[in-house]
Each structure stands twice: as structure tokens, then as C-alpha cells.
Design an enzyme around this catalytic site. Sequence first.
Site, PDB file in Angstrom:
ATOM      1  N   CYS A 184     -27.389  -9.698 -16.930  1.00  0.00           N
ATOM      2  CA  CYS A 184     -26.729  -9.445 -18.216  1.00  0.00           C
ATOM      3  C   CYS A 184     -27.660  -9.847 -19.354  1.00  0.00           C
ATOM      4  O   CYS A 184     -28.195 -10.961 -19.362  1.00  0.00           O
ATOM      5  CB  CYS A 184     -25.416 -10.219 -18.309  1.00  0.00           C
TER       6      CYS A 184
ATOM      7  N   CYS B  54     -22.448  -7.671 -19.371  1.00  0.00           N
ATOM      8  CA  CYS B  54     -21.246  -7.824 -18.552  1.00  0.00           C
ATOM      9  C   CYS B  54     -20.154  -6.888 -19.066  1.00  0.00           C
ATOM     10  O   CYS B  54     -19.888  -6.826 -20.272  1.00  0.00           O
ATOM     11  CB  CYS B  54     -20.706  -9.250 -18.652  1.00  0.00           C
TER      12      CYS B  54
ATOM     13  N   CYS C  27     -25.682 -12.972 -21.301  1.00  0.00           N
ATOM     14  CA  CYS C  27     -25.401 -14.266 -20.677  1.00  0.00           C
ATOM     15  C   CYS C  27     -26.262 -14.515 -19.448  1.00  0.00           C
ATOM     16  O   CYS C  27     -26.190 -15.584 -18.851  1.00  0.00           O
ATOM     17  CB  CYS C  27     -23.920 -14.387 -20.318  1.00  0.00           C
TER      18      CYS C  27
ATOM     19  N   GLY D  34       0.792  -1.225   0.000  1.00  0.00           N
ATOM     20  CA  GLY D  34       0.000   0.000   0.000  1.00  0.00           C
ATOM     21  C   GLY D  34       0.822   1.272   0.000  1.00  0.00           C
ATOM     22  O   GLY D  34       0.288   2.351  -0.212  1.00  0.00           O
TER      23      GLY D  34
ATOM     24  N   CYS E 109     -18.336 -13.064 -19.893  1.00  0.00           N
ATOM     25  CA  CYS E 109     -19.617 -13.154 -20.584  1.00  0.00           C
ATOM     26  C   CYS E 109     -19.547 -14.217 -21.699  1.00  0.00           C
ATOM     27  O   CYS E 109     -20.438 -15.050 -21.840  1.00  0.00           O
ATOM     28  CB  CYS E 109     -19.975 -11.786 -21.164  1.00  0.00           C
TER      29      CYS E 109
END
Lengths: 288, 362
Positions: free
Chosen positions: A237, A262, A240, A29, A268
Amino acid sequence: MSEYNFAYLDEQTKRMIRRAILKGLAIPGYQVPFASREMPMPYGWGTGGVQVSAATLTPDDTFKVIDQGADDTTNAVSIRKFFEKTAGVATTERTAEATVIQTRHRIPEQELTEDQILVYQVPIPEPLRFLEPSEVETRKMHALEEYGLMHVKLYEDIARHGEIATAYAYPVKVEGRYVMDPSPIPKFDNPKLEMAAIQLFGAGREQRIYALPPYTKVVSLDFEDYPFERTRAPQDCGLCGANDSYLDEVIMDDAGRRMFVCSDTDFCRARREDGHQGAMAAAAEALT
Amino acid sequence: MYVAVKGGERAIDNAHAWLAEERRGDPDVAALDIAQIREQLALAVNRVMAEGSLYDPDLAALAIKQARGDLIEAIFLIRAYRTTLPRLGLSHPIDTGAMAIDRRISATFKDVPGGQVLGPTFDYTHRLLDFALAAEGLEPPAVAEAPVAPDAVPHVAEFLDREGLIQAEVASDATPPDLTREPLNLPAGRALRLQALTRGDEGFVLGMAYSTQRGYGRNHPFVGELRIGAVAVELDIPELGFAVEIGEVTVTECETVNQFVGSKTEPPQFTRGYGLVFGQTERKAISMALVDRALRWEELGEDNVGAPAQDQEFVLYHADNIQATGFLEHIKLPHYVDFQSELELIRKLRREAAVARPEAAE
């Protein structure tokens, strides 16, 4: 392209970048300054990610590039071509087959493994930047772990809007120490930041690299009574039928009809190949 | 339509082909060659070399041609090329005192040893379009042979220095830092600031300098001296054990003399700002000297009046046009994932607001 070294950068530069990456992994970080080079694509186009990828790739790697979750967005195509040309590495659109994945603004839906590296393109690495414009000051704030300003900002959001009004680039705390910008991924992706793969973040223009080693604890900032909330469009979606992936909203016609699909095109595609079908799959098929 | 975002690869190829065609323009018009750009657009070439930080007129001319005359794009091409070049060694500092002078003026003394040499300048031209230039084949009138300038022309500031009237610069043999090899760390020393300014955007540095003249960190500059000419570049060759001249570069050097009433630590004296830029680039060199002087407020014990040109973080982080233009233009790239999450957030906040204030929803 014999005029250029493997993966474009010269070995000294790669060594400098690898040192920054190792330091970043050692201090999760923490933003490590590095001497970012001018790349043959503009700052803001992913020069940080490209330099990290260039320093990470080996000839045996398989490389995948996504932008907005998709392999076929123009800038993803451009970066993939760059490494096909300068490194000659194998490329793929399949998340599972890739060993190094460079991304802009998304984490793939499919869970990554210990054998993979995810490289993020970062525009503004400093999570405190829009609260304090001076780099000298923000570095001091990180050093002193002085994150009160960020909590005040989140509190003010709640006071004004009833919730934390940050939808992407949602700040996280890493291993209980550094507050980190996860790059402009939607906050939907934040819980995935705790993963098995190595995550490397490159900010070229701002000359910073930072990192998350595998299984690092990453907590999205919140309050006990206003816990972090993951959001996505409340639809399935259209192609899909997935109800758990992050969706793009596409305007279909002049009447403003919408379709949700997606954002992760490989996810997808894989679902459709497995026989899943969304409500608008047939109609979309007719258009292509 | 969803299909519209597909086909990125083909779109890129087509865009590049169209760009190449546009760059060439009407094929019935003769193509520019590199030598024409180098010789006839020399000031554009100079700017590209200065901000590209690479002294090579032919490459700069090529970059201008490739960039269709967009100088920032040309500078970008040069920068991206420069960064791949190996560093063979460090030259000796150039000696601008030994410059072969094309132009040399002082605004502080009517005459100075070495003389005032006006040189090839726009300064006293009348800005009237010369329609004769539009006609082809006209050669300019022959120039009377210039008197040969003496080998070494002393710097004007030296005369003030001898009297102790101008703040002395401390000589140093330390290798200057290089911000193209090391990340910028603040506070930055003067050498690093000067490097950032000399490759900074001409427009930005000009704007910063102008702001000091208009009162945002005013520092009362006089052009003590402006000189333009060729200087030798010498490099130590380890195998030989001595330095040899490997070439020469044309540079513009500007030294300003600035009023200074003194501070807690310094007596009243003149102070200096310094500008040094590749090529004949005097607007940039003068601007650089003014900004350099403004950034020296701390070492001279002046007050920080909060002027942008006094804030080294502000100046150094925003002077680079390649960084600036890249980040500015990247907002053209797709952001629909982030925009989608903002859409969801705005819709949610509006739903909640409508519930809280039902009358507003009607």
C-alpha cells in the site's frame, strides 16, 4: 422522520424478513425467497442489504457501511445517511466499533468477532445463473445437488486459460451442501468467509436472502491439482505500506503513473495512525 | 488522483442542489402546479398510476413534477411510497360490466348492444402539429353533450359465450396472489401473471405483444372489446356488515378474441386474452391482452414454439421497469474492487501467454 417506522420498514415487513434470515441461518447457503419491498433507493443500489440491515438493526446498534471497502464512497455515504435519518442509530467508520456492517464487494481486512453482523449487498444471488438462465432450472439443480455444470465450467477455464478465470464472485460450497455466490467480493476475500460473525446476504431485486452462521465451513471450489488461489496486486500500500491487504490501483496522472492503496480505508487509516508509512504517504499528504 | 474519490458526502449534497435547480428550470417561467399536470398531462399521470400500482392522480402528478417528467423515475417514486402504505382491506372485485363508459369499441361486431362509443381518442386524428396550441389562452371548442350511456353495458364476449363459441372462463372467489407481498414463484398462475403485466413496463409489454403479432408465438387477436370508464370500488366494512362504495377508479379493459383451431384437449373455439389497466391506457391494455393470451399456451394445450412471449419466466422476470432500470443503472456505481481483480487476472493470463508463445510478445 416520524412518518416512518424505526429503520424505515414496517414491523410486519421486518418480521417477514427476519423469518427469511432465520431460515437462511438454519440452512446455510440456501437461497430463501422473500417478498422484497420497493425501497427508496433503486434496485442495484443495495436494496437487499438495506432491507436485511433494517430488519437486523436495533436502536442500540452501531452501524458501518462500506462500498468497495471504503466508508466514503458515494453509495456507502448515501446508505449510512439513510439509516442515520430513519433509524437514528450511531454510525462509525471503525470496523471494531460497529455491531452491524453493511458491505458491497468487500470483507473488512480486520477480523470480525462474534458480536458483529456482516450484511452483504448481492446483485445476482444465483451462482449458477450464467450457466443456466432459468430460475426454475437452477432451483432444481440446487435441490438435487446437481453441480456438475459448475465443475465443467471451472474445468473449461483451466483448459482454455491454464487456470480458473474467475476473479470475483468466486463460487463456494457451504458445509458440503449448497454452492453459493459470495456476492462480487474479490476472491482474495473468500478465505475470510469462515469467520466468527454472522454473515447475511440480501438480494432485493431477485428477492433472495441467504446466510452463513458463525464458523460455517466455506470452501472455494477448485480441483486438487488446481487449488484455489488468493490473488492481490503484488505491491505494498502506497499510504500505509501494508503488504497483506487488498489494493486498489489508482491512476495518478496523464502519464499513467500508478499508486496502489488499501481498498479498506479504515484498515489503512488505523495503520497510519499506528505509525506505518507507505512509500507515497508524504506525496499523497501534499495532495490533500 | 486518489483524492478524487474522496469527499463523497459533499459531492452528493452538491449534486442534489444542482438537480433541484435544474428541475425548476428558468425561474422566469412559471412553475407547473400539480393540478396542471394532473389535468393536462393526464395520460402521463395514468401511466405512472398503472405502473406504480397506486391510483392517486395527485400523487402521480407530484411524482412527475419531482422526476422532471421522467416517467420511470416517477413510477419509482410512487412504488417506494406505495410500499410503505398499510393494507386496510381487500375491495370487492370491480364490476366492469357496470362501468360508466367513456369509450367502448368492438372490432369484431359492427354494432353491439350498448353501441360503439368512440370517446376521447387519438385514433382518427391527423398527427399534424397544432401550432395554435402553442399560443396561450385558446380554449377548445365546446363538445356537444354526449348521449347518456346505459347503466350496464354487456361485454361483447358474452354474446360468443352464449353460443359456446368462446372458451369459458372459470369463476373463482379465491383471493388472488399479490406479488408485492409474496416473492414471485414459478410457475405463476394467470392471476399473478396478469398482476405482473398490468404493472409491467408499457414499452416492454408492447414489444412482447408486437412480437406475437409478427410471428413469435402468433395468436391471431381481434379486439373483441375495449372499454374505458369509471367503476365503483366497494369495500366490506366489518363494523357495518355490508359493503360501501369508497370511491371510483377509471380503468381500461381489453378483451381479445383469438382464433384457436383446437388441440388434443380442446375443441375448435375462440379463446381470450385479457388486459385491465388503471386510467386511460389502451395501448397497454391491448398489449397486456395479447401477452396474456400468449402465456396461456400450456393450459390451452398449444405447442410452445419457443417464442419469448410464451416464456413466463422471461416475461415476468423482465417486465418490471423499476427492477430493470435499477439493475441496469447500477453499473454506474463503483466496481473498482472487482475491476482490480480482473486487471490482475488479465495481466497474469497475458504474462503466461507471452511465456507460452515468446514470438507473440515481440
